[in-house]
Design a protein around this motif. Structure first.
Motif, PDB file in Angstrom:
ATOM      1  N   SER A 198      35.124  17.214  42.722  1.00 17.35           N
ATOM      2  CA  SER A 198      35.649  17.434  41.243  1.00 17.35           C
ATOM      3  C   SER A 198      34.519  18.608  40.725  1.00 17.35           C
ATOM      4  CB  SER A 198      35.890  16.099  40.446  1.00 17.35           C
ATOM      5  OG  SER A 198      34.530  15.535  40.153  1.00 17.35           O
ATOM      6  N   ASP A 199      33.378  18.336  40.959  1.00 11.86           N
ATOM      7  CA  ASP A 199      32.417  19.210  40.390  1.00 11.86           C
ATOM      8  C   ASP A 199      32.822  20.633  40.845  1.00 11.86           C
ATOM      9  OD1 ASP A 199      31.204  17.021  39.268  1.00 11.86           O
ATOM     10  OD2 ASP A 199      29.255  17.613  40.044  1.00 11.86           O
ATOM     11  N   ILE A 200      32.969  20.809  42.105  1.00 10.57           N
ATOM     12  CA  ILE A 200      33.276  22.086  42.550  1.00 10.57           C
ATOM     13  C   ILE A 200      34.625  22.785  42.202  1.00 10.57           C
ATOM     14  CG2 ILE A 200      33.948  21.666  44.746  1.00 10.57           C
ATOM     15  CD1 ILE A 200      31.516  24.223  44.200  1.00 10.57           C
ATOM     16  N   GLN A 201      35.574  21.823  42.358  1.00  9.23           N
ATOM     17  CA  GLN A 201      36.813  22.379  41.791  1.00  9.23           C
ATOM     18  C   GLN A 201      37.012  22.713  40.246  1.00  9.23           C
ATOM     19  OE1 GLN A 201      38.879  22.899  43.998  1.00  9.23           O
ATOM     20  NE2 GLN A 201      37.867  21.561  45.673  1.00  9.23           N
ATOM     21  N   GLN A 202      36.067  22.033  39.304  1.00 13.09           N
ATOM     22  CA  GLN A 202      36.293  22.310  37.860  1.00 13.09           C
ATOM     23  C   GLN A 202      35.392  23.572  37.942  1.00 13.09           C
ATOM     24  OE1 GLN A 202      34.391  18.984  36.327  1.00 13.09           O
ATOM     25  NE2 GLN A 202      36.017  17.732  36.329  1.00 13.09           N
ATOM     26  N   SER A 203      34.508  24.082  38.829  1.00 15.97           N
ATOM     27  CA  SER A 203      33.713  25.014  38.434  1.00 15.97           C
ATOM     28  C   SER A 203      34.442  26.399  39.128  1.00 15.97           C
ATOM     29  CB  SER A 203      32.370  25.180  39.275  1.00 15.97           C
ATOM     30  OG  SER A 203      32.598  24.979  40.535  1.00 15.97           O
ATOM     31  N   LEU A 204      35.258  26.058  39.967  1.00 14.92           N
ATOM     32  CA  LEU A 204      36.101  27.108  40.830  1.00 14.92           C
ATOM     33  C   LEU A 204      37.373  27.450  39.768  1.00 14.92           C
ATOM     34  CD1 LEU A 204      36.212  25.989  44.293  1.00 14.92           C
ATOM     35  CD2 LEU A 204      35.272  28.185  43.680  1.00 14.92           C
ATOM     36  N   ASN A 205      37.731  26.509  39.048  1.00 15.65           N
ATOM     37  CA  ASN A 205      38.776  26.717  38.310  1.00 15.65           C
ATOM     38  C   ASN A 205      38.303  27.652  37.126  1.00 15.65           C
ATOM     39  OD1 ASN A 205      40.981  25.417  35.713  1.00 15.65           O
ATOM     40  ND2 ASN A 205      41.583  25.824  37.849  1.00 15.65           N
ATOM     41  N   ASN A 206      37.103  27.360  36.443  1.00 19.27           N
ATOM     42  CA  ASN A 206      36.572  27.926  35.363  1.00 19.27           C
ATOM     43  C   ASN A 206      36.414  29.312  35.793  1.00 19.27           C
ATOM     44  OD1 ASN A 206      35.268  27.872  32.748  1.00 19.27           O
ATOM     45  ND2 ASN A 206      33.280  28.532  33.934  1.00 19.27           N
ATOM     46  N   ALA A 207      36.017  29.567  37.112  1.00 17.93           N
ATOM     47  CA  ALA A 207      35.791  31.024  37.529  1.00 17.93           C
ATOM     48  C   ALA A 207      37.420  31.529  37.683  1.00 17.93           C
ATOM     49  CB  ALA A 207      35.301  30.792  39.160  1.00 17.93           C
ATOM     50  N   SER A 208      38.121  30.759  37.922  1.00 18.96           N
ATOM     51  CA  SER A 208      39.666  31.414  38.083  1.00 18.96           C
ATOM     52  C   SER A 208      40.092  31.851  36.715  1.00 18.96           C
ATOM     53  CB  SER A 208      40.549  30.194  38.468  1.00 18.96           C
ATOM     54  OG  SER A 208      40.267  29.810  39.967  1.00 18.96           O
ATOM     55  N   LEU A 209      39.672  31.198  35.763  1.00 21.30           N
ATOM     56  CA  LEU A 209      40.187  31.233  34.258  1.00 21.30           C
ATOM     57  C   LEU A 209      39.464  32.767  33.799  1.00 21.30           C
ATOM     58  CD1 LEU A 209      39.799  29.051  31.181  1.00 21.30           C
ATOM     59  CD2 LEU A 209      38.772  31.058  31.163  1.00 21.30           C
ATOM     60  N   HIS A 210      38.416  32.803  34.074  1.00 20.90           N
ATOM     61  CA  HIS A 210      37.548  34.153  33.632  1.00 20.90           C
ATOM     62  C   HIS A 210      37.961  35.269  34.519  1.00 20.90           C
ATOM     63  CE1 HIS A 210      34.749  32.652  30.877  1.00 20.90           C
ATOM     64  NE2 HIS A 210      34.904  31.311  31.099  1.00 20.90           N
ATOM     65  N   LEU A 211      38.092  35.113  35.874  1.00 23.69           N
ATOM     66  CA  LEU A 211      38.465  36.250  36.756  1.00 23.69           C
ATOM     67  C   LEU A 211      40.161  36.723  36.223  1.00 23.69           C
ATOM     68  CD1 LEU A 211      37.286  35.206  40.229  1.00 23.69           C
ATOM     69  CD2 LEU A 211      36.356  36.997  38.558  1.00 23.69           C
ATOM     70  N   GLY A 212      40.765  35.682  35.704  1.00 24.63           N
ATOM     71  CA  GLY A 212      41.932  35.829  35.274  1.00 24.63           C
ATOM     72  C   GLY A 212      42.122  36.732  33.824  1.00 24.63           C
ATOM     73  N   ILE A 213      41.180  36.368  33.151  1.00 16.45           N
ATOM     74  CA  ILE A 213      40.830  37.215  31.780  1.00 16.45           C
ATOM     75  C   ILE A 213      40.671  38.698  32.122  1.00 16.45           C
ATOM     76  CG2 ILE A 213      39.232  37.677  29.920  1.00 16.45           C
ATOM     77  CD1 ILE A 213      39.364  34.545  29.817  1.00 16.45           C
ATOM     78  N   ALA A 214      39.802  38.900  33.139  1.00 18.05           N
ATOM     79  CA  ALA A 214      39.355  40.171  33.476  1.00 18.05           C
ATOM     80  C   ALA A 214      40.445  40.769  34.219  1.00 18.05           C
ATOM     81  CB  ALA A 214      38.321  40.127  34.494  1.00 18.05           C
ATOM     82  N   PHE A 215      41.177  40.348  34.836  1.00 16.66           N
ATOM     83  CA  PHE A 215      42.303  41.079  35.863  1.00 16.66           C
ATOM     84  C   PHE A 215      43.563  41.298  34.693  1.00 16.66           C
ATOM     85  CE2 PHE A 215      46.366  40.620  37.964  1.00 16.66           C
ATOM     86  CZ  PHE A 215      46.360  41.567  39.024  1.00 16.66           C
ATOM     87  N   GLY A 216      43.777  40.398  33.851  1.00 12.10           N
ATOM     88  CA  GLY A 216      44.923  40.745  32.888  1.00 12.10           C
ATOM     89  C   GLY A 216      44.621  41.757  32.110  1.00 12.10           C
ATOM     90  N   THR A 217      43.260  41.904  31.477  1.00 13.55           N
ATOM     91  CA  THR A 217      42.582  43.027  30.855  1.00 13.55           C
ATOM     92  C   THR A 217      42.758  44.246  31.424  1.00 13.55           C
ATOM     93  OG1 THR A 217      41.335  41.292  29.593  1.00 13.55           O
ATOM     94  CG2 THR A 217      40.728  43.369  29.390  1.00 13.55           C
ATOM     95  N   PHE A 218      42.249  44.304  32.681  1.00 18.10           N
ATOM     96  CA  PHE A 218      42.425  45.496  33.579  1.00 18.10           C
ATOM     97  C   PHE A 218      44.014  46.029  33.565  1.00 18.10           C
ATOM     98  CE2 PHE A 218      43.184  47.671  37.566  1.00 18.10           C
ATOM     99  CZ  PHE A 218      42.236  48.495  37.347  1.00 18.10           C
ATOM    100  N   ILE A 219      44.764  45.122  33.915  1.00 18.40           N
ATOM    101  CA  ILE A 219      46.247  45.379  33.864  1.00 18.40           C
ATOM    102  C   ILE A 219      46.679  45.948  32.547  1.00 18.40           C
ATOM    103  CG2 ILE A 219      48.508  44.782  34.469  1.00 18.40           C
ATOM    104  CD1 ILE A 219      46.828  45.024  36.870  1.00 18.40           C
ATOM    105  N   GLY A 220      46.193  45.404  31.696  1.00 16.80           N
ATOM    106  CA  GLY A 220      46.796  45.739  30.343  1.00 16.80           C
ATOM    107  C   GLY A 220      46.287  47.015  29.842  1.00 16.80           C
ATOM    108  N   SER A 221      45.122  47.521  30.478  1.00 15.88           N
ATOM    109  CA  SER A 221      44.373  48.642  30.169  1.00 15.88           C
ATOM    110  C   SER A 221      45.244  49.837  30.984  1.00 15.88           C
ATOM    111  CB  SER A 221      42.882  48.936  30.451  1.00 15.88           C
ATOM    112  OG  SER A 221      42.787  48.955  31.859  1.00 15.88           O
ATOM    113  N   MET A 222      45.704  49.692  32.230  1.00 19.10           N
ATOM    114  CA  MET A 222      46.274  50.453  33.059  1.00 19.10           C
ATOM    115  C   MET A 222      47.936  50.642  32.260  1.00 19.10           C
ATOM    116  SD  MET A 222      44.761  51.347  35.477  1.00 19.10           S
ATOM    117  CE  MET A 222      43.365  51.528  34.064  1.00 19.10           C
TER     118      MET A 222
END
Length: 387
Positions: free
Chosen positions: A323-347
């Motif tokens: 659960s520790d590693i899954q929670q951290s990976l999900n947190n990473a997914s969240l922030h990578l999603g933010i970065a990806f969405g912001t990039f697509i939005g800029s395009m």
């Protein structure tokens, strides 16, 4: 009843989360003081987000045997150091180093807060406990920018970091008093932890978070120019807009946890994703009906952060031993999603029209619905399939 210690973990998550976007509204002040361009100053946010996304999974593996409360305290020490360096940074490169230190340590602190919250409450209240910590994170992300703008313009761009450092010291004093020791789970070999991602339910849960946040930030990252262009909003109205949105987003994190406990994880996830898709789909059509726009904005804000508590609870049930590693990976997914969405939005803004951002975001939300539906599908003896 929720253990009162969860509220302290929420405060810790709020203070740490503030560091990410608190500088966003004062990039011009940083650029002028350090003699750099606005675009270079923007790297202070980008670098923080990327480091924040990837650090926790790595550190959880390295420090797998360290008692959890102690590890959180040590991480807070480094978080404090990062912010102190930021306060006294004479150059842009030094400030970048400060942001990297703060992001790496802060990422670990946030994941540990979620983990501690889920461990100190009874299973029946796990969703609500996680939801409260998520409220702290979402609240910091939403309120960090206006706090940074206010302090930066009243004093100096270094003032927000002084605030964060001061609050961090207070939390470090309080932690030993209010939080008990939480031993780490039995160390799981890295190969076995990575192998859990081979299970489609776990992988799709992380992808749900990624696409959900990507779809959300495709528009939210450009909400100011959207409202200026489409609704003719000015500075004061936009400030009110973010304040209203912030209240809705913070409450949404808590409601997501309550709903997961009361109505079930699967139902909550699918309903939240569906409602967010509806909000993004309809919001471009509300620009001529201002009252309706504000109503949709509130629902949009609530749904945007209601996904994390049920997703985190879902991952804990899928793979309790990791659960520790899954929670951290999900947190990473969240922030990578933010970065990806912001990039697509800029395009979209650069090559198309800002009117398209919301509907492109819906595409990502639909993908999130599909991945969530498959990930949460009931399956007998699922535990046997978790590698």
């Amino acid at each position: 009843m929720i253990d009162k210690r969860v509220y302290m973990l929420t405060i810790i998550a709020f203070v740490v989360g503030m560091a990410e976007l608190i500088i966003g509204g004062i990039l011009d002040l940083v650029a002028i003081d350090l003699g750099i361009s606005i675009s270079n100053a923007g790297l202070l946010i980008s670098v923080f987000a990327v480091v924040f996304a990837i650090s926790a999974p790595i550190f959880l593996i390295i420090f797998a045997k360290v008692e959890r409360t102690r590890l959180a305290f040590i991480a807070l020490i480094f978080f404090l150091i990062g912010n102190i360096i930021a306060i006294f940074s004479p150059t842009f490169m030094m400030l970048i180093v400060a942001r990297i230190i703060s992001a790496a340590s802060g990422s670990l602190v946030v994941v540990l807060c979620i983990n501690l919250a889920s461990n100190i409450v009874e299973p029946a209240f796990r969703g609500r406990a996680i939801g409260l910590v998520v409220m702290g994170v979402s609240g910091s992300l939403v309120l960090g920018l206006p706090i940074g703008v206010t302090l930066g313009n009243m004093f100096t761009w270094r003032a927000p970091f002084i605030l964060i450092a001061t609050l961090t010291v207070c939390l470090m004093i309080a932690m030993p008093v209010f939080l008990r020791r939480v031993p780490p789970k039995k160390a799981i070999p890295l190969r076995k932890q990575i192998a859990t991602l081979k299970n489609y339910k776990i992988s799709l849960a992380h992808l749900t978070t990624f696409f959900f946040l990507a779809g959300h930030f495709t528009l939210y990252g450009y909400l100011t120019p959207f409202t200026k262009t489409m609704l003719g909003f000015s500075g004061t109205t936009i400030s009110i807009l973010y304040f209203v949105y912030g209240i809705a987003a913070v409450s949404g994190g808590g409601l997501g946890g309550i709903a997961a406990d009361r109505f079930g994880i699967r139902q909550t996830i699918l309903i939240v994703v569906s409602l967010l898709a509806f909000c993004l789909l309809i919001i471009p059509f509300t620009v001529n009906i201002v009252v309706l726009f504000w109503i949709i904005l509130v629902f949009w804000g609530m749904m945007s952060w209601a996904i994390t508590p049920p997703i985190q609870s879902h991952l804990i049930l899928l793979s309790p031993e990791t659960s520790d590693i899954q929670q951290s990976l999900n947190n990473a997914s969240l922030h990578l999603g933010i970065a990806f969405g912001t990039f697509i939005g800029s395009m979209i803004v650069h090559f198309g029209s800002i009117e398209m951002n919301a509907h492109v975001g819906v595409i990502f939300i639909v993908i999130a619905f599909i991945t969530a539906m498959i990930s949460t599908r009931r399956e007998l003896h699922f535990a046997k399939n978790v590698a």
